[in-house]
Scaffold this active site. Structure first.
Site, PDB file in Angstrom:
ATOM      1  CG  ASP A 175      -0.368  -0.099   2.514  1.00  0.00           C
ATOM      2  OD1 ASP A 175       0.684  -0.086   2.581  1.00  0.00           O
ATOM      3  OD2 ASP A 175      -0.917   0.285   3.574  1.00  0.00           O
TER       4      ASP A 175
ATOM      5  CG  ASP B 281       3.654  -2.756   6.707  1.00  0.00           C
ATOM      6  OD1 ASP B 281       4.640  -3.557   6.997  1.00  0.00           O
ATOM      7  OD2 ASP B 281       3.226  -3.044   5.773  1.00  0.00           O
TER       8      ASP B 281
ATOM      9  CG  ASP C  85       7.624   9.267  19.397  1.00  0.00           C
ATOM     10  OD1 ASP C  85       7.545  10.216  19.909  1.00  0.00           O
ATOM     11  OD2 ASP C  85       8.140   9.476  18.388  1.00  0.00           O
TER      12      ASP C  85
ATOM     13  CG  ASP D 124       6.588  14.901  20.226  1.00  0.00           C
ATOM     14  OD1 ASP D 124       7.525  14.638  19.380  1.00  0.00           O
ATOM     15  OD2 ASP D 124       5.628  15.456  20.055  1.00  0.00           O
TER      16      ASP D 124
ATOM     17  CD  GLU E 128      11.332  16.836  20.018  1.00  0.00           C
ATOM     18  OE1 GLU E 128      11.344  17.014  18.816  1.00  0.00           O
ATOM     19  OE2 GLU E 128      10.107  16.793  20.170  1.00  0.00           O
TER      20      GLU E 128
ATOM     21  CG  HIS F 251      10.934  12.159  12.907  1.00  0.00           C
ATOM     22  ND1 HIS F 251      11.685  12.057  14.156  1.00  0.00           N
ATOM     23  CD2 HIS F 251       9.920  12.733  13.224  1.00  0.00           C
ATOM     24  CE1 HIS F 251      11.004  12.646  15.053  1.00  0.00           C
ATOM     25  NE2 HIS F 251       9.876  13.222  14.557  1.00  0.00           N
ATOM     26  CG  ASP F 252      11.204  16.462  14.009  1.00  0.00           C
ATOM     27  OD1 ASP F 252      10.082  15.895  13.084  1.00  0.00           O
ATOM     28  OD2 ASP F 252      11.271  16.386  15.110  1.00  0.00           O
TER      29      ASP F 252
HETATM   30  O1  TEU Z   1       9.042  17.919  17.325  1.00  0.00           O
HETATM   31  C1  TEU Z   1       8.949  18.941  18.286  1.00  0.00           C
HETATM   32  C2  TEU Z   1       9.471  20.236  17.622  1.00  0.00           C
HETATM   33  O2  TEU Z   1       9.954  21.145  18.289  1.00  0.00           O
HETATM   34  C3  TEU Z   1       9.788  20.158  16.089  1.00  0.00           C
HETATM   35  O3  TEU Z   1       8.406  21.236  15.864  1.00  0.00           O
HETATM   36  C4  TEU Z   1      10.856  20.732  15.776  1.00  0.00           C
HETATM   37  O4  TEU Z   1      11.072  21.985  16.109  1.00  0.00           O
HETATM   38  C5  TEU Z   1      10.879  20.964  14.275  1.00  0.00           C
HETATM   39  O5  TEU Z   1      10.264  19.588  13.616  1.00  0.00           O
HETATM   40  C6  TEU Z   1      12.247  21.168  13.533  1.00  0.00           C
HETATM   41  O6  TEU Z   1      12.063  21.324  12.070  1.00  0.00           O
HETATM   42  C7  TEU Z   1       8.102  16.765  17.746  1.00  0.00           C
HETATM   43  C8  TEU Z   1       8.355  15.747  16.496  1.00  0.00           C
HETATM   44  O7  TEU Z   1       9.511  15.270  16.397  1.00  0.00           O
HETATM   45  C9  TEU Z   1       7.663  16.196  15.216  1.00  0.00           C
HETATM   46  O8  TEU Z   1       8.070  15.300  14.248  1.00  0.00           O
HETATM   47  C10 TEU Z   1       6.303  16.826  15.370  1.00  0.00           C
HETATM   48  O9  TEU Z   1       6.153  17.538  14.365  1.00  0.00           O
HETATM   49  C11 TEU Z   1       6.013  17.448  16.665  1.00  0.00           C
HETATM   50  O10 TEU Z   1       6.833  17.028  17.911  1.00  0.00           O
HETATM   51  C12 TEU Z   1       4.972  17.681  17.094  1.00  0.00           C
HETATM   52  O11 TEU Z   1       4.179  16.519  17.575  1.00  0.00           O
HETATM   53 CA    CA Z   2       1.973  -1.334   4.280  1.00  0.00          CA
END
Ligand code: TEU
Ligand code: CA
Length: 564
Positions: free
Chosen positions: A26, A30, A99, A201, A258, A331-332
Site C-alpha cells: 500500500d 508497517d 513515541d 515528544d 525531546e 525524522h525532523d
Molecule cells: O518535534 C517538536 C519540535 O519542536 C519540532 O517542531 C521541531 O522544532 C521541528 O520539527 C524542526 O523542524 C516533535 C516531533 O519530533 C515532530 O515530528 C512533531 O511534528 C512535533 O513534535 C509535534 O508532535
Molecule cells: Ca503497508
C-alpha cells in the site's frame, strides 16, 4: 557518581515506520516490515529501537497527532503485530521504545470531540479553551507550523482552542489532574504490555505561562515566537517528576526526552541521577545556525569550528552528570551527510568520518534509519513534492518574506523534514525495494548507488563500517571506556581537526578526524598501542613509526594509546 543503568552500554536506532519497509504494497511502511528487518538491525549491533508513532492517527503530522493511544493505526498493522514485534524483539534481546506524544492529541481523538460537544463539561477541561470575545485572540503566540496557536473550536463561534503545533493537534491541559491521570494510565498500560520505554515528544511545551500573555511581535504576521512562552513557563519539573514516579520509575523504563530548553540547569534536572528522564537528545548541532525568521534565514553549519563547538560543548558540560543521546539526524532534520559535510566530503569516506565522531562520543548513539548506509537529502523540484506540513509552511514563510519560488525551494531543500522521510533504500529494485506499490513519498533517485543490498556484500561500504564501529563501541574490551570514559577534546588549535580522547583509569582512546581538504600532521601525546578503526584501507595497519601521524583529507582514525 553516575549510577549504572541497563541502557548505558547500548546502541539505539530510530525507525520511522511509514518509510521503513512496506509488506502489503500500500506504499506505507508497517509493523510487519519492522519485524522482518529485526535481524538486519541485530546484525548492525542495535539493542534499542525507537518507533516513531504507530498509534491510530489521521496522519496530519505523520502520527504525531494521535486519535487513539490504545490502538495501532490499521495502516501500520494491528495490536497482534505489535505484540509479535515485542515478542520477536525480546527473543533477540532487543528493546522496543515507543513515541510518547502527550503535549497534544489529534482533533479526531474522542476527548476533543467530547470537548467540542460540551466545552464546559469534563472533557473541555482536557484542553485549553478560551472565550472568543470580539474575535480577539487570547495571546499572540505563533504556532510551530505557522499562524496563531488559536483556532475556533469546531461547532462554536464564541470559543477558541489552543494548538502550539498544527490545528489538528489540540494541546492537552496538563494543569488538569484528571488529564494527567489518564496519561499515566496509558503509559503504564504500554509498559505492562512490554515496551521498554519511551521517546518523549515535544515535552517542554506541556507547561504554559499565563495564556493571556502576549509578546512583542517579531514578524509581519504580528505574532511572536513560541520560544517566548517556553522561556516564561515555570514549574514543569513538578509535572515531570510526577510522571516519572507514577510510571517510568516503577518499570525501570528507558526514557529519552525531546528537550529543547535554554535552562542552565537542564542537564542536571533532566538527566542527572534524580533527573526526569534516562536521557535526552543533544540538539546542539541541529540548533546551530537556526533563525527565528524561518528556514530561509538559517545559516548552514558545515563541519568545522561551529560543529565542533556545538558537539563538544555539550560533552564538556555533561561531565559525569548523566547520559545524553547523540544523533546526526532524525525524522525532523535533513540528512547529516548533506547538512554537515563540505562538498568534497559527501562521499562514503566522509560519511564514515562523521559517523565515527558521533557514535564514539559519550552517551547513547542513536542511528536514524538509513544513516547506516549514508542516505542523503533528496532533490526537490516543486513544493508539491513535499508532504510535510512544516516544510510547506516554511515555503510560504519564505515567499511572504519576498523570496522567489526558486529561493524558497532552495531553503526548503536544505532543511525539509521530508529529506529524512524518503523511503529506506533496501536494494536496486523498483522503489528501492521499499514497496511493490506506490510509495507515499518519493524515493531518493540515488537508491541505485546507496542501498542496503549493495553495501551488504561490499566490505568497504558505509554499512559494513557502521557495523564495525558499533561492534567496537560495544566490544567487551572497550565498552567500559566508550560508555563511561571521560571526554577530553584535543588538538583544539588545529582547525581542520576534530579530535577527542575517551579515557578511564586503564584505557585511553584517541578519536581523530581531519575534515579539511588538505592532509594534516599531528604529534601524538602518548605511545600507540594499536589502531582500532580507520576509514581508509591503506592506513588500517600501518602504525606510525614515530609519534607523528598524518591524516589525509576526510580520514578518521581511532587509536588505543598507552595510558601513562
Ligand atoms: O518535534 C517538536 C519540535 O519542536 C519540532 O517542531 C521541531 O522544532 C521541528 O520539527 C524542526 O523542524 C516533535 C516531533 O519530533 C515532530 O515530528 C512533531 O511534528 C512535533 O513534535 C509535534 O508532535
Ligand atoms: Ca503497508
Amino acid at each position: 557518581m553516575l549510577e549504572k543503568k541497563w541502557w548505558h552500554e547500548k546502541a539505539a536506532y530510530q525507525i520511522y515506520p511509514k518509510s521503513f519497509y512496506d509488506t502489503n504494497g500500500d506504499g506505507i511502511g508497517d509493523l510487519k516490515g519492522v519485524i522482518s528487518k529485526l535481524d538486519y538491525l541485530k546484525d548492525l549491533g542495535i539493542d534499542i529501537i525507537w518507533l516513531s508513532p504507530i498509534y491510530c492517527s489521521p496522519l496530519a503530522d505523520q502520527g504525531y497527532d494521535i486519535s487513539d493511544y490504545y490502538d495501532i493505526d490499521p495502516r501500520f498493522g494491528t495490536m497482534e503485530d505489535m505484540d509479535e514485534l515485542l515478542k520477536e524483539a525480546k527473543s533477540r534481546n532487543m528493546y522496543i521504545v515507543m513515541d510518547l506524544v502527550v503535549n497534544h492529541c489529534s482533533d479526531e481523538h474522542e476527548w476533543f470531540k467530547k470537548a467540542c460537544e460540551d466545552p464546559d463539561g469534563e472533557y473541555g477541561k482536557y484542553f485549553y479553551i478560551a472565550d472568543a470575545k470580539d474575535y480577539k485572540l487570547p495571546n499572540n503566540w505563533r504556532s510551530y507550523f505557522g499562524g496563531p496557536v488559536w483556532d475556533l473550536l469546531p461547532g462554536h463561534t464564541d470559543k477558541y482552542y489552543m494548538h502550539v503545533f498544527h490545528k489538528k493537534q489540540p494541546d492537552l491541559n496538563w494543569e488538569n489532574p484528571k488529564l494527567r491521570e489518564e496519561i499515566y494510565k496509558m503509559i503504564n498500560w504500554w509498559l505492562d504490555r512490554g515496551v521498554a520505554g519511551f521517546r518523549i515528544d515535544a515535552i517542554m511545551n506541556i507547561k504554559k505561562p499565563n495564556i493571556y500573555t502576549s509578546y512583542p511581535a517579531d514578524r509581519d504576521d504580528r505574532l511572536a515566537s513560541i520560544d517566548n512562552m517556553l522561556h516564561d513557563a515555570e514549574g514543569i519539573d513538578d509535572f515531570l517528576h510526577e510522571m516519572k514516579t507514577e510510571t517510568f520509575e516503577k518499570h525501570q523504563a528507558f526514557t529519552v526526552g525531546e528537550v529543547f530548553t535554554d535552562r542552565p540547569d537542564a542537564l542536571e534536572a533532566f538527566i542527572g541521577n534524580n533527573g526526569h528522564f534516562s536521557s535526552m537528545f543533544d540538539f546542539a548541532e541541529t540548533i546551530a545556525g537556526k533563525s527565528d525568521d524561518g528556514w530561509y534565514k538559517c545559516k548552514p553549519v558545515v563541519w568545522g569550528e561551529e560543529y565542533k563547538k556545538a558537539a563538544f560543548g555539550t560533552q564538556k558540560r555533561l561531565g559525569d552528570i548523566g547520559f545524553i543521546s547523540n544523533i546526526i539526524e532524525n525524522h525532523d532534520e535533513p540528512r547529516g551527510v548533506s547538512r554537515f559535510l563540505p562538498d568534497y566530503a559527501q562521499n562514503p569516506t566522509g560519511t564514515k568520518m562523521l559517523g565515527t565522531i558521533s557514535v564514539l562520543l559519550r552517551g547513547i548513539p542513536f542511528i536514524y534509519q538509513g544513516q547506516e548506509i549514508g542516505m542523503q537529502n533528496a532533490v526537490w523540484n516543486t513544493v508539491d513534492e513535499y508532504n510535510d506540513i512544516n516544510t510547506i509552511d516554511q515555503y510560504h514563510t519564505a515567499r511572504d518574506a519576498g523570496l522567489t519560488d526558486k529561493e524558497a525551494l532552495e531553503a526548503c531543500s536544505r532543511l525539509s523534514r521530508d529529506n529524512a522521510r524518503t523511503p529506506m533504500q533496501w536494494n536496486t529494485r523498483e522503489n528501492a525495494g521499499f514497496t511493490t506499490g506506490t510509495p507515499w513519498l518519493k524515493v531518493n533517485d540515488n537508491y541505485t548507488e546507496i542501498n542496503v543490498e549493495t553495501q551488504d556484500t561490499d566490505p568497504d561500504s558505509v554499512l559494513n563500517y557502521y557495523r564495525k564501529l558499533i561492534a567496537l563501541r560495544k566490544s567487551p574490551a572497550y565498552k567500559e571506556v566508550f560508555a563511561y570514559g571521560e571526554f577530553l577534546p584535543v588538538y583544539q588549535n588545529t582547525s581542520s581537526v576534530m579530535a577527542y580522547y575517551r579515557k578511564t583509569e586503564n584505557q585511553r582512546i584517541l578519536i581523530t578526524a581531519n575534515f579539511g581538504k588538505e592532509a594534516v600532521s599531528l604529534t601524538l601525546e602518548y605511545p600507540v598501542k594499536q589502531i582500532l578503526l580507520s576509514n581508509m584501507a591503506s592506513a588500517e595497519h600501518s602504525l606510525p613509526s614515530n609519534d607523528i601521524i598524518t591524516l589525509n583529507s576526510c580520514e578518521v582514525l581511532v587509536f588505543e594509546l598507552e595510558t601513562l
